[in-house]
Write a protein that holds these residues in place. Sequence first.
Motif, PDB file in Angstrom:
ATOM      1  N   SER A  63       8.695 -81.588 -32.566  1.00  0.00           N
ATOM      2  CA  SER A  63       8.821 -82.475 -31.338  1.00  0.00           C
ATOM      3  C   SER A  63       9.946 -83.398 -31.919  1.00  0.00           C
ATOM      4  CB  SER A  63       7.479 -83.209 -31.264  1.00  0.00           C
ATOM      5  OG  SER A  63       7.379 -84.092 -32.374  1.00  0.00           O
ATOM      6  N   GLY A  64      10.314 -84.516 -31.136  1.00  0.00           N
ATOM      7  CA  GLY A  64      11.459 -85.362 -31.306  1.00  0.00           C
ATOM      8  C   GLY A  64      11.317 -85.967 -32.691  1.00  0.00           C
ATOM      9  N   THR A  65      10.021 -86.433 -33.238  1.00  0.00           N
ATOM     10  CA  THR A  65       9.772 -86.829 -34.628  1.00  0.00           C
ATOM     11  C   THR A  65      10.736 -85.739 -35.632  1.00  0.00           C
ATOM     12  OG1 THR A  65       7.852 -87.710 -34.226  1.00  0.00           O
ATOM     13  CG2 THR A  65       8.359 -87.471 -36.566  1.00  0.00           C
ATOM     14  N   TRP A  68      14.297 -86.294 -35.812  1.00  0.00           N
ATOM     15  CA  TRP A  68      14.625 -87.367 -36.585  1.00  0.00           C
ATOM     16  C   TRP A  68      14.786 -86.946 -37.986  1.00  0.00           C
ATOM     17  CZ3 TRP A  68      10.208 -91.211 -34.941  1.00  0.00           C
ATOM     18  CH2 TRP A  68      10.648 -92.180 -33.942  1.00  0.00           C
ATOM     19  N   PHE A  90       9.725 -96.979 -31.262  1.00  0.00           N
ATOM     20  CA  PHE A  90      10.371 -95.773 -31.546  1.00  0.00           C
ATOM     21  C   PHE A  90      11.515 -96.198 -32.658  1.00  0.00           C
ATOM     22  CE2 PHE A  90       8.223 -94.783 -27.878  1.00  0.00           C
ATOM     23  CZ  PHE A  90       7.397 -93.628 -28.436  1.00  0.00           C
ATOM     24  N   THR A 139      18.658 -96.078 -31.149  1.00  0.00           N
ATOM     25  CA  THR A 139      17.484 -95.581 -30.164  1.00  0.00           C
ATOM     26  C   THR A 139      18.091 -95.710 -28.801  1.00  0.00           C
ATOM     27  OG1 THR A 139      15.543 -95.707 -31.677  1.00  0.00           O
ATOM     28  CG2 THR A 139      15.440 -95.478 -29.297  1.00  0.00           C
ATOM     29  N   ASN A 141      17.350 -94.941 -25.698  1.00  0.00           N
ATOM     30  CA  ASN A 141      16.331 -95.459 -24.818  1.00  0.00           C
ATOM     31  C   ASN A 141      15.198 -95.837 -25.432  1.00  0.00           C
ATOM     32  OD1 ASN A 141      16.082 -95.841 -21.820  1.00  0.00           O
ATOM     33  ND2 ASN A 141      14.163 -94.537 -22.573  1.00  0.00           N
ATOM     34  N   THR A 143      11.873 -96.260 -25.482  1.00  0.00           N
ATOM     35  CA  THR A 143      10.600 -95.973 -24.426  1.00  0.00           C
ATOM     36  C   THR A 143       9.640 -96.960 -24.458  1.00  0.00           C
ATOM     37  OG1 THR A 143      11.077 -93.692 -25.343  1.00  0.00           O
ATOM     38  CG2 THR A 143       9.344 -93.834 -23.537  1.00  0.00           C
ATOM     39  N   ASP A 170      19.190 -91.564 -31.154  1.00  0.00           N
ATOM     40  CA  ASP A 170      17.859 -90.781 -30.556  1.00  0.00           C
ATOM     41  C   ASP A 170      18.162 -90.953 -28.938  1.00  0.00           C
ATOM     42  OD1 ASP A 170      15.499 -90.979 -29.270  1.00  0.00           O
ATOM     43  OD2 ASP A 170      14.452 -91.778 -30.737  1.00  0.00           O
ATOM     44  N   VAL A 172      15.882 -89.062 -27.291  1.00  0.00           N
ATOM     45  CA  VAL A 172      14.562 -88.323 -26.673  1.00  0.00           C
ATOM     46  C   VAL A 172      14.062 -88.479 -25.413  1.00  0.00           C
ATOM     47  CG1 VAL A 172      12.121 -87.837 -27.436  1.00  0.00           C
ATOM     48  CG2 VAL A 172      13.719 -88.001 -29.209  1.00  0.00           C
ATOM     49  N   SER A 173      14.110 -90.047 -25.143  1.00  0.00           N
ATOM     50  CA  SER A 173      13.719 -90.118 -23.650  1.00  0.00           C
ATOM     51  C   SER A 173      14.889 -90.599 -22.883  1.00  0.00           C
ATOM     52  CB  SER A 173      12.687 -91.485 -23.575  1.00  0.00           C
ATOM     53  OG  SER A 173      13.195 -92.577 -24.199  1.00  0.00           O
ATOM     54  N   GLN A 195      10.229 -82.284 -24.069  1.00  0.00           N
ATOM     55  CA  GLN A 195       9.175 -82.576 -23.211  1.00  0.00           C
ATOM     56  C   GLN A 195       9.431 -83.868 -22.194  1.00  0.00           C
ATOM     57  OE1 GLN A 195       9.582 -83.501 -26.285  1.00  0.00           O
ATOM     58  NE2 GLN A 195       8.017 -85.258 -26.810  1.00  0.00           N
ATOM     59  N   LYS A 196      10.834 -84.215 -22.051  1.00  0.00           N
ATOM     60  CA  LYS A 196      10.920 -85.351 -21.067  1.00  0.00           C
ATOM     61  C   LYS A 196      11.991 -85.021 -20.231  1.00  0.00           C
ATOM     62  CE  LYS A 196       9.512 -88.287 -24.841  1.00  0.00           C
ATOM     63  NZ  LYS A 196       8.759 -89.522 -24.671  1.00  0.00           N
TER      64      LYS A 196
END
Length: 392
Positions: A63-65, A68, A90, A139, A141, A143, A170, A172-173, A195-196
């Motif tokens: 996943s995003g983690t 990172w 985040f 980051t 965005n 979240t 980041d 991710v979102s 997943q986004k």
Amino acid sequence: MSDQNPVFIPGPTNIPDRLRNAMHIQTRDHRAPDFVETFAPVLEDCKRVFGTETGQVITFPASGTGGWEASICNTLSAGDTVLVARYGMFSHRWIDLCQRHNLEVQVIDCEWGSGAPADLFEQALKADTDKTIKAVLVTHNETATGVKSDIAAVRRAMDAASHPAMLFVDCVSSLASMPFHMDDWGVDIAVSGSQKGFMLATGMAILGVSQKALAAMETATLPRTFFDFRDMMAANASGGFPYTPPLQLIYGMRESLKMLLEEGLDNVYARHFRLAEGVRKAVEAWGMKLCAQSPELYSDTVSAIYVPEGFDSNELTEHAFNAYGVSFGIGLGEMNGKAFRIGHLGSLTDVMVLSGLATIEMAMADLNYPFELGSGVRAAQEYYRATAAANQ
Ligand SMILES: Cc1ncc(COP(=O)(O)O)c(C=O)c1O
């Protein structure tokens, strides 16, 4: 509970039928030619979404983690300094990850609801005359607060300080939902997930990596095995994977990229802006406030909304779920109990967003919130009618 209802959490997002069908496949041999034919275009087309021609796209089953972690352990060594601003859950978690990897983390604490402080980055980088800072982490965005940061401004700050640190972002979102320009912004590693904006199941970390970050990989000494860029790139070069790939997700990614490029990335971004703007009109009509402190910080993928004094946002999201079968994002970290979030990204139309606004209004009315039932829906309807393609 009906599974017809969309979710209004800011990821994982609703998976459109076209992508569910694309992932609904029998196991195939990942060493056979049709895997190569599917995977190679995924890496190529992802470059367009990242906005990079010179960078390399690298994915991992994670996943995003995991993304990172991959960004850090491939490019840095224990004891290296990274500069990070904390303005939400985040950015906080990325800091924690760096600390657990024994990096020196120079943290700039900012109010939640604000964005990346380019001016403070510039000051810190100018003060770092020995150039010990190896990377600046941002980051894009946040979240947790619905805040979008200005990455171009961070790049300008780094250039103004003439600092050679790498820039890790980041997204991710934000990726595949809001404009992202990896090359133009001089981003060295951009971290995202499936997943986004890509509207898929969770399970692929997706990274854009610059040539500068790839060069840093040669001297970095943090331990890495599963997330080693070198193994992944060597296998990808012949169309393969160094271990078993998440096959169904890769078929989903192929189709997701087709969908995004068929719609056109600019249209995807315009759709997200329009949907978000309708939500913001509703929030204003309710007499409520966004966590994001000013309009240039407003995220087009998630709105974090303070509930009125004396109300508990967890009660609201729980009630919306129990009474109406619809999920909204809870307040995270400092925002817990004080704010709820409406995710408005991925596979969504104005009609779907209106259903979410109508639902949260019912939940607020049930809990005696001080607002006029229907006011937010009406404000969003008016905005969507005025901006619908047919009315332009
Ligand atoms: C901005 C941001 N970064 C990182 C993450 C962590 O990603 P994941 O939950 O996929 O590990 C998330 C998850 O929501 C996120 O929104």
